[in-house]
Scaffold this motif. Structure first.
Motif, PDB file in Angstrom:
ATOM      1  N   VAL A 166       0.854  -1.202   0.000  1.00  0.00           N
ATOM      2  CA  VAL A 166       0.000   0.000   0.000  1.00  0.00           C
ATOM      3  C   VAL A 166       0.887   1.248   0.000  1.00  0.00           C
ATOM      4  CG1 VAL A 166      -1.652   1.338   1.366  1.00  0.00           C
ATOM      5  CG2 VAL A 166      -1.949  -1.109   1.118  1.00  0.00           C
ATOM      6  N   ARG A 167       1.933   1.196   0.813  1.00  0.00           N
ATOM      7  CA  ARG A 167       2.782   2.374   0.956  1.00  0.00           C
ATOM      8  C   ARG A 167       3.534   2.682  -0.338  1.00  0.00           C
ATOM      9  NH1 ARG A 167       5.835   0.735   5.412  1.00  0.00           N
ATOM     10  NH2 ARG A 167       3.872   0.366   6.483  1.00  0.00           N
ATOM     11  N   HIS A 168       4.066   1.635  -0.977  1.00  0.00           N
ATOM     12  CA  HIS A 168       4.966   1.916  -2.104  1.00  0.00           C
ATOM     13  C   HIS A 168       4.413   1.559  -3.470  1.00  0.00           C
ATOM     14  CE1 HIS A 168       7.995   2.857   0.840  1.00  0.00           C
ATOM     15  NE2 HIS A 168       7.834   1.638   1.416  1.00  0.00           N
ATOM     16  N   HIS A 169       3.433   0.649  -3.497  1.00  0.00           N
ATOM     17  CA  HIS A 169       3.033   0.176  -4.832  1.00  0.00           C
ATOM     18  C   HIS A 169       1.523   0.218  -5.037  1.00  0.00           C
ATOM     19  CE1 HIS A 169       7.181  -1.221  -5.052  1.00  0.00           C
ATOM     20  NE2 HIS A 169       6.995  -1.833  -3.872  1.00  0.00           N
ATOM     21  N   GLY A 170       0.824   1.055  -4.266  1.00  0.00           N
ATOM     22  CA  GLY A 170      -0.652   1.078  -4.314  1.00  0.00           C
ATOM     23  C   GLY A 170      -1.198   1.360  -5.697  1.00  0.00           C
ATOM     24  N   GLY A 171      -0.470   2.179  -6.454  1.00  0.00           N
ATOM     25  CA  GLY A 171      -1.004   2.597  -7.755  1.00  0.00           C
ATOM     26  C   GLY A 171      -0.722   1.596  -8.856  1.00  0.00           C
ATOM     27  N   ILE A 172       0.023   0.543  -8.547  1.00  0.00           N
ATOM     28  CA  ILE A 172       0.374  -0.415  -9.614  1.00  0.00           C
ATOM     29  C   ILE A 172      -0.892  -1.099 -10.121  1.00  0.00           C
ATOM     30  CG2 ILE A 172       1.620  -2.587 -10.089  1.00  0.00           C
ATOM     31  CD1 ILE A 172       3.514  -0.364  -9.532  1.00  0.00           C
ATOM     32  N   ILE A 173      -0.993  -1.199 -11.441  1.00  0.00           N
ATOM     33  CA  ILE A 173      -2.190  -1.815 -12.030  1.00  0.00           C
ATOM     34  C   ILE A 173      -1.908  -3.297 -12.248  1.00  0.00           C
ATOM     35  CG2 ILE A 173      -3.783  -1.704 -13.984  1.00  0.00           C
ATOM     36  CD1 ILE A 173      -3.653   0.900 -12.429  1.00  0.00           C
ATOM     37  N   ILE A 174      -2.798  -4.083 -11.715  1.00  0.00           N
ATOM     38  CA  ILE A 174      -2.607  -5.521 -11.930  1.00  0.00           C
ATOM     39  C   ILE A 174      -3.300  -5.907 -13.226  1.00  0.00           C
ATOM     40  CG2 ILE A 174      -2.309  -6.209  -9.512  1.00  0.00           C
ATOM     41  CD1 ILE A 174      -5.306  -6.840  -9.472  1.00  0.00           C
ATOM     42  N   PRO A 175      -2.950  -7.069 -13.789  1.00  0.00           N
ATOM     43  CA  PRO A 175      -3.620  -7.446 -15.036  1.00  0.00           C
ATOM     44  C   PRO A 175      -5.140  -7.414 -14.817  1.00  0.00           C
ATOM     45  CG  PRO A 175      -1.847  -8.983 -14.493  1.00  0.00           C
ATOM     46  CD  PRO A 175      -1.958  -8.051 -13.345  1.00  0.00           C
ATOM     47  N   GLY A 176      -5.829  -6.807 -15.724  1.00  0.00           N
ATOM     48  CA  GLY A 176      -7.285  -6.616 -15.524  1.00  0.00           C
ATOM     49  C   GLY A 176      -7.553  -5.147 -15.283  1.00  0.00           C
ATOM     50  N   GLY A 177      -6.490  -4.364 -14.972  1.00  0.00           N
ATOM     51  CA  GLY A 177      -6.635  -2.903 -14.938  1.00  0.00           C
ATOM     52  C   GLY A 177      -6.878  -2.331 -13.573  1.00  0.00           C
ATOM     53  N   MET A 178      -6.987  -3.177 -12.547  1.00  0.00           N
ATOM     54  CA  MET A 178      -7.281  -2.607 -11.236  1.00  0.00           C
ATOM     55  C   MET A 178      -5.996  -2.297 -10.480  1.00  0.00           C
ATOM     56  SD  MET A 178     -10.142  -4.033  -8.702  1.00  0.00           S
ATOM     57  CE  MET A 178      -9.057  -4.866  -7.608  1.00  0.00           C
ATOM     58  N   PRO A 179      -5.966  -1.219  -9.725  1.00  0.00           N
ATOM     59  CA  PRO A 179      -4.757  -0.928  -8.957  1.00  0.00           C
ATOM     60  C   PRO A 179      -4.624  -1.869  -7.758  1.00  0.00           C
ATOM     61  CG  PRO A 179      -6.411   0.766  -8.595  1.00  0.00           C
ATOM     62  CD  PRO A 179      -6.990  -0.187  -9.555  1.00  0.00           C
ATOM     63  N   LEU A 180      -3.399  -2.014  -7.302  1.00  0.00           N
ATOM     64  CA  LEU A 180      -3.117  -2.918  -6.187  1.00  0.00           C
ATOM     65  C   LEU A 180      -3.627  -2.376  -4.849  1.00  0.00           C
ATOM     66  CD1 LEU A 180       0.522  -4.299  -6.503  1.00  0.00           C
ATOM     67  CD2 LEU A 180      -1.593  -5.590  -6.266  1.00  0.00           C
ATOM     68  N   GLY A 181      -3.565  -1.075  -4.718  1.00  0.00           N
ATOM     69  CA  GLY A 181      -3.826  -0.410  -3.434  1.00  0.00           C
ATOM     70  C   GLY A 181      -5.077  -0.884  -2.706  1.00  0.00           C
ATOM     71  N   PRO A 182      -6.248  -0.775  -3.299  1.00  0.00           N
ATOM     72  CA  PRO A 182      -7.462  -1.088  -2.550  1.00  0.00           C
ATOM     73  C   PRO A 182      -7.511  -2.538  -2.068  1.00  0.00           C
ATOM     74  CG  PRO A 182      -7.975  -0.578  -4.851  1.00  0.00           C
ATOM     75  CD  PRO A 182      -6.546  -0.238  -4.641  1.00  0.00           C
ATOM     76  N   SER A 183      -7.119  -3.483  -2.928  1.00  0.00           N
ATOM     77  CA  SER A 183      -7.228  -4.876  -2.485  1.00  0.00           C
ATOM     78  C   SER A 183      -6.230  -5.142  -1.360  1.00  0.00           C
ATOM     79  CB  SER A 183      -7.032  -5.839  -3.656  1.00  0.00           C
ATOM     80  OG  SER A 183      -5.817  -5.533  -4.287  1.00  0.00           O
ATOM     81  N   ALA A 184      -5.004  -4.560  -1.453  1.00  0.00           N
ATOM     82  CA  ALA A 184      -4.016  -4.751  -0.388  1.00  0.00           C
ATOM     83  C   ALA A 184      -4.539  -4.154   0.910  1.00  0.00           C
ATOM     84  CB  ALA A 184      -2.698  -4.094  -0.792  1.00  0.00           C
ATOM     85  N   SER A 185      -5.153  -2.962   0.818  1.00  0.00           N
ATOM     86  CA  SER A 185      -5.705  -2.319   2.015  1.00  0.00           C
ATOM     87  C   SER A 185      -6.764  -3.209   2.643  1.00  0.00           C
ATOM     88  CB  SER A 185      -6.352  -0.991   1.668  1.00  0.00           C
ATOM     89  OG  SER A 185      -5.409  -0.120   1.159  1.00  0.00           O
ATOM     90  N   LEU A 186      -7.603  -3.751   1.792  1.00  0.00           N
ATOM     91  CA  LEU A 186      -8.680  -4.591   2.309  1.00  0.00           C
ATOM     92  C   LEU A 186      -8.102  -5.817   3.030  1.00  0.00           C
ATOM     93  CD1 LEU A 186     -11.719  -4.902   2.427  1.00  0.00           C
ATOM     94  CD2 LEU A 186     -11.609  -6.205   0.309  1.00  0.00           C
ATOM     95  N   GLU A 187      -7.044  -6.387   2.442  1.00  0.00           N
ATOM     96  CA  GLU A 187      -6.410  -7.545   3.082  1.00  0.00           C
ATOM     97  C   GLU A 187      -5.918  -7.165   4.482  1.00  0.00           C
ATOM     98  OE1 GLU A 187      -6.473 -10.527   2.188  1.00  0.00           O
ATOM     99  OE2 GLU A 187      -7.077 -10.373   0.083  1.00  0.00           O
ATOM    100  N   ILE A 188      -5.337  -5.961   4.607  1.00  0.00           N
ATOM    101  CA  ILE A 188      -4.826  -5.526   5.917  1.00  0.00           C
ATOM    102  C   ILE A 188      -5.968  -5.514   6.934  1.00  0.00           C
ATOM    103  CG2 ILE A 188      -3.757  -3.622   7.197  1.00  0.00           C
ATOM    104  CD1 ILE A 188      -2.388  -2.849   4.525  1.00  0.00           C
ATOM    105  N   CYS A 189      -7.099  -4.962   6.506  1.00  0.00           N
ATOM    106  CA  CYS A 189      -8.248  -4.858   7.415  1.00  0.00           C
ATOM    107  C   CYS A 189      -8.685  -6.252   7.875  1.00  0.00           C
ATOM    108  CB  CYS A 189      -9.442  -4.197   6.735  1.00  0.00           C
ATOM    109  SG  CYS A 189      -9.067  -2.661   5.935  1.00  0.00           S
ATOM    110  N   VAL A 190      -8.838  -7.145   6.880  1.00  0.00           N
ATOM    111  CA  VAL A 190      -9.374  -8.476   7.192  1.00  0.00           C
ATOM    112  C   VAL A 190      -8.397  -9.248   8.081  1.00  0.00           C
ATOM    113  CG1 VAL A 190     -10.097 -10.664   6.170  1.00  0.00           C
ATOM    114  CG2 VAL A 190     -10.678  -8.500   5.064  1.00  0.00           C
ATOM    115  N   LEU A 191      -7.118  -9.222   7.681  1.00  0.00           N
ATOM    116  CA  LEU A 191      -6.111  -9.996   8.420  1.00  0.00           C
ATOM    117  C   LEU A 191      -5.950  -9.449   9.833  1.00  0.00           C
ATOM    118  CD1 LEU A 191      -3.495 -10.576   5.589  1.00  0.00           C
ATOM    119  CD2 LEU A 191      -5.086 -12.221   6.574  1.00  0.00           C
ATOM    120  N   SER A 192      -5.964  -8.129   9.973  1.00  0.00           N
ATOM    121  CA  SER A 192      -5.796  -7.529  11.307  1.00  0.00           C
ATOM    122  C   SER A 192      -6.915  -8.007  12.212  1.00  0.00           C
ATOM    123  CB  SER A 192      -5.835  -6.010  11.244  1.00  0.00           C
ATOM    124  OG  SER A 192      -4.854  -5.545  10.390  1.00  0.00           O
ATOM    125  N   ARG A 193      -8.080  -8.082  11.655  1.00  0.00           N
ATOM    126  CA  ARG A 193      -9.184  -8.535  12.483  1.00  0.00           C
ATOM    127  C   ARG A 193      -8.985 -10.004  12.866  1.00  0.00           C
ATOM    128  NH1 ARG A 193     -15.514  -8.624  11.039  1.00  0.00           N
ATOM    129  NH2 ARG A 193     -14.875 -10.541  10.015  1.00  0.00           N
TER     130      ARG A 193
END
Ligand code: ADP
Length: 709
Positions: A200-227
């Motif tokens: 999230v800190r360094h590569h959030g804007g990277i677009i994964i194949p399919g066109g979506m950026p990495l940031g939101p999914s990584a952030s979501l993982e942090i939320c879920v895993l932290s819980r």
């Protein structure tokens, strides 16, 4: 009588009819004035309304001119490069909601739009990850270990190995994502969290194949895993952070993606909040969560509006604009557009294309309707229609009121207007109560004339009333005079006749006895006395009325004067059985009076007392001193005076209306003369009477008499 009525009628008609006619004309005049006032007021409203629409028009024109200028400056540059200049324009103009680019009437672009997301399938393809990623043998081996053999430790080692060899930061993000994924699968949750944090800190804007950026999914993982690992505070902060970033448009997402992440973030926040984990300031988190919710709703609304505009405006604009702009020869045109459930006021500017290279490219602004209403329309209306009689309402095209005056609009709509080219498509309605008749009358130019007319009419009516009164008075007087003539002639005639007969009988010596002869002498004396009194009355009154009467005041012993008057009358009427009693109370001082006149007045009063005594034969004459006055009263016990006559007995020629008066001879002048004489002595006369019981006339003369007139 008939004649009199006719005269009064003619007189009335002569004045009343013209007055009515004039009154009607004046009324019509005022009505005309009212119509005039109404017209003038309407004209004023029209002018003021014109100024209002012009003020709004000017505000839009200013935006259009600024846009025209900017577009001219940027002409030739690709649309993307014009962005900063346009941004400046939009920032400096509160009325600009959006600036858009219309390409060949086929496509609308909103280069400056700050949208939460783009419509599904509309994200422009970003730079795709380098193909070499999939080609890297290390990666392929690791992927095989992960997905096919499910050997996570080795797969992790493989990915970590691969990470060491990547230089491209975009590839680094993707490899890190794989590492975090495997860490998670192998139960290294904390490691996975920190790897995701790194992404999230360094590569959030990277677009994964399919066109979506990495940031939101990584952030979501942090939320879920932290819980999952029980770090609730961290999970909450991360979820709020994700929500915040989504609303802060950190990544370009399509609508479905945005909805998914927002939904997930919100559910996570709600779930953790519901668990009420200890040691966390839940109140502030709830507060922020709520305010983010409000912000989301607002921005979603705007985003949807803009997406709808971007998607659907082009064909509508094309239909409205093609050809139209050439005709009007204006560099811009204004339109009110309805797209979906939204309305837009837009203004299109077309840069002048170089000759021979016609272009259908155009720029436009979406005018912020709310700001236009609040910043331009409302102040203009307030200025030109300060609170007063005129109330107003601004209605949208669906008829709903979008703005109205402080005093609620009332009464019929007197004037209605729209904006130039119907943009914005609001209708201004003005209400004015009809001018009041009286007010118009007072304010109108003809008011003065009408006023004068009313005054004259008033004077005429007043004059009419006076005239009718005096005419009827004169007629009454004439009637009384003619009555007087007939009664007086009768009054003269009958005593004269009896005097003549008696004198003849005496002369011819046909009267047998001395006693009878004596009787005749008495009657002769009485009749001639009566004639003398009548003549005296008439002559004296005539003199007084003509102003020729001269009163001679002499110091007189009134008791003696009364005694002499009473005894002379007593003498005359003794044979009829009358008893005139004189009652003087106390000593009466000497008073200056006109002896002849006062004697005549008292004679008249006693004469009346005798005439109207009926069966009674008693008359009382009293004299006394009351304060500073000498009071002389003549009282009888006869017929009395009717109530309705009592105020009129002193009027000239007035004779009472009762039976007795009609049979008794009289001129209606006796009491008038008494009153005049008393007046000349500065005294007062009053009468008390009760029908059937008698009357009492009292004279009051001041003891200290001045010089008489
Ligand atoms: P007249 O010649 O009719 O007596 P006066 O002027 O003396 O005229 O009186 C006016 C009217 O007042 C009389 O016609 C009579 O009706 C009424 N009147 C005057 N004196 C008396 C009285 N003593 N008793 C009753 N009525 C009187």
């Amino acid at each position: 009588m008939q004649k009199r009525r006719r005269i009064v009628l003619l007189f009335g008609l002569g004045i009343v009819l013209p007055s009515l006619l004039l009154g009607y004309l004046a009324f019509r005049g005022i009505q005309n004035d009212r119509a005039l006032v109404e017209k003038e007021r309407l004209e004023d409203t029209r002018r003021a309304a014109d100024r209002v629409t012009r003020a709004v028009d000017d505000a839009i024109t200013a935006v259009e001119e600024a846009l025209t200028k900017t577009v001219a400056e940027q002409s030739g540059k690709p649309s993307a490069e014009s962005a900063p200049a346009l941004e400046k324009l939009a920032a400096g103009n509160p009325l600009v909601e959006q600036v858009f680019y219309l390409k060949d009437f086929k496509e609308v672009r909103l280069p400056l739009a700050e949208l939460l997301y783009v419509a599904d399938g509309r994200r422009e393809a970003g730079s795709s990850p380098p193909a070499s990623l999939n080609g890297s043998t290390e990666m392929q081996v690791a992927q095989q270990l992960e997905f096919q053999q499910k050997d996570y430790p080795r797969a992790l080692a493989g990915y970590q190995q691969a990470l060491k060899h990547v230089n491209d930061p975009r590839l680094e993000g993707l490899v890190l994502n794989a590492i975090a994924r495997v860490q998670r699968k192998s139960g290294l949750l904390k490691d996975a969290v920190s790897t995701y944090e790194n992404i999230v800190r360094h590569h959030g804007g990277i677009i994964i194949p399919g066109g979506m950026p990495l940031g939101p999914s990584a952030s979501l993982e942090i939320c879920v895993l932290s819980r999952e690992i029980g770090a609730f505070a961290k999970s909450l902060q991360a979820s709020l952070g994700l929500y915040r970033s989504l609303l802060g448009r950190e990544w370009t997402l399509e609508r479905a993606e945005f909805d998914f992440f927002v939904q997930r973030a919100k559910t996570l926040i709600e779930e953790v909040l519901a668990m009420q984990p200890p040691g966390i300031d839940l109140t502030s988190i709830r507060g922020e969560f709520q305010s983010l919710g409000v912000k989301e709703a607002e921005q979603r609304n705007k985003t949807e509006r803009m997406i709808a505009f971007e998607q659907d405006a082009a064909p509508v604009l094309e239909a409205k604009l093609r050809g139209g702009m050439d005709e009007t020869n204006r560099s811009f045109s204004r339109l009110a557009l309805d797209i979906g459930s939204h309305s837009y006021f837009v203004s299109i500017v077309r840069p002048t294309a170089p000759p021979g290279n016609p272009s259908d490219a155009a720029w436009g602004t979406i005018v912020d309707a709310e700001r236009l209403r609040e910043n331009s329309l409302r102040p203009a209306l307030r200025d030109h229609f300060p609170s007063g009689e005129t109330t107003w309402a601004v209605k949208g095209k669906d008829g709903a009121v979008v703005l109205s005056s402080e005093n609620p609009p009332a009464g019929p709509v007197t004037f209605r207007t729209n904006f130039v080219s119907n943009t914005p498509d609001w209708t201004l309605e003005f209400h004015q109560p009809p001018p009041r008749l009286i007010r118009t009358f007072l304010l109108s130019r003809r008011g003065l004339y009408s006023f004068v007319f009313l005054l004259i009419a008033g004077i005429l009516v007043f004059g009419l009333v006076l005239t009718i009164r005096s005419v009827s008075h004169e007629l009454e007087l004439a009637r009384m005079k003619s009555d007087f003539v007939s009664t007086v002639s009768h009054e003269f005639k009958s005593p004269l006749t009896s005097i003549r007969q008696l004198a003849e009988m005496l002369q011819s010596g046909r009267v047998p006895s001395e006693e009878r002869r004596q009787q005749y002498y008495d009657v002769l004396l009485e009749q001639s006395e009566r004639l003398a009194l009548l003549t005296d009355n008439i002559l004296s009154l005539a003199k007084i009325e003509e102003g020729r009467a001269e009163f001679v005041f002499e110091t007189t012993d009134v008791s003696a004067l009364l005694t002499s008057v009473v005894s002379s009358i007593q003498e005359r009427v003794r044979h009829e059985g009358f008893d005139i009693e004189l009652k003087a109370q106390g000593p009466i001082p000497l008073v200056a009076v006109d002896r002849t006149a006062l004697s005549q007045a008292i004679t008249n009063l006693i004469d009346n007392a005798i005439k109207y005594s009926g069966d009674s034969r008693k008359v009382v004459v009293g004299a006394s001193i009351e304060g500073q006055s000498l009071a002389i009263a003549v009282q009888d016990f006869g017929a009395g005076i009717k109530k309705e006559d009592i105020d009129r007995v002193f009027e000239r020629f007035f004779r009472g209306g009762d039976e007795l008066t009609r049979t008794v001879k009289g001129s209606g002048l006796g009491l008038t003369l008494v009153k005049e004489i008393v007046k000349a002595h500065r005294g007062r006369i009053q009468v008390e009477s009760e029908p059937g019981k008698g009357s009492m006339f009292s004279i009051r003369l001041p003891l200290a008499q001045g010089k008489g007139s």
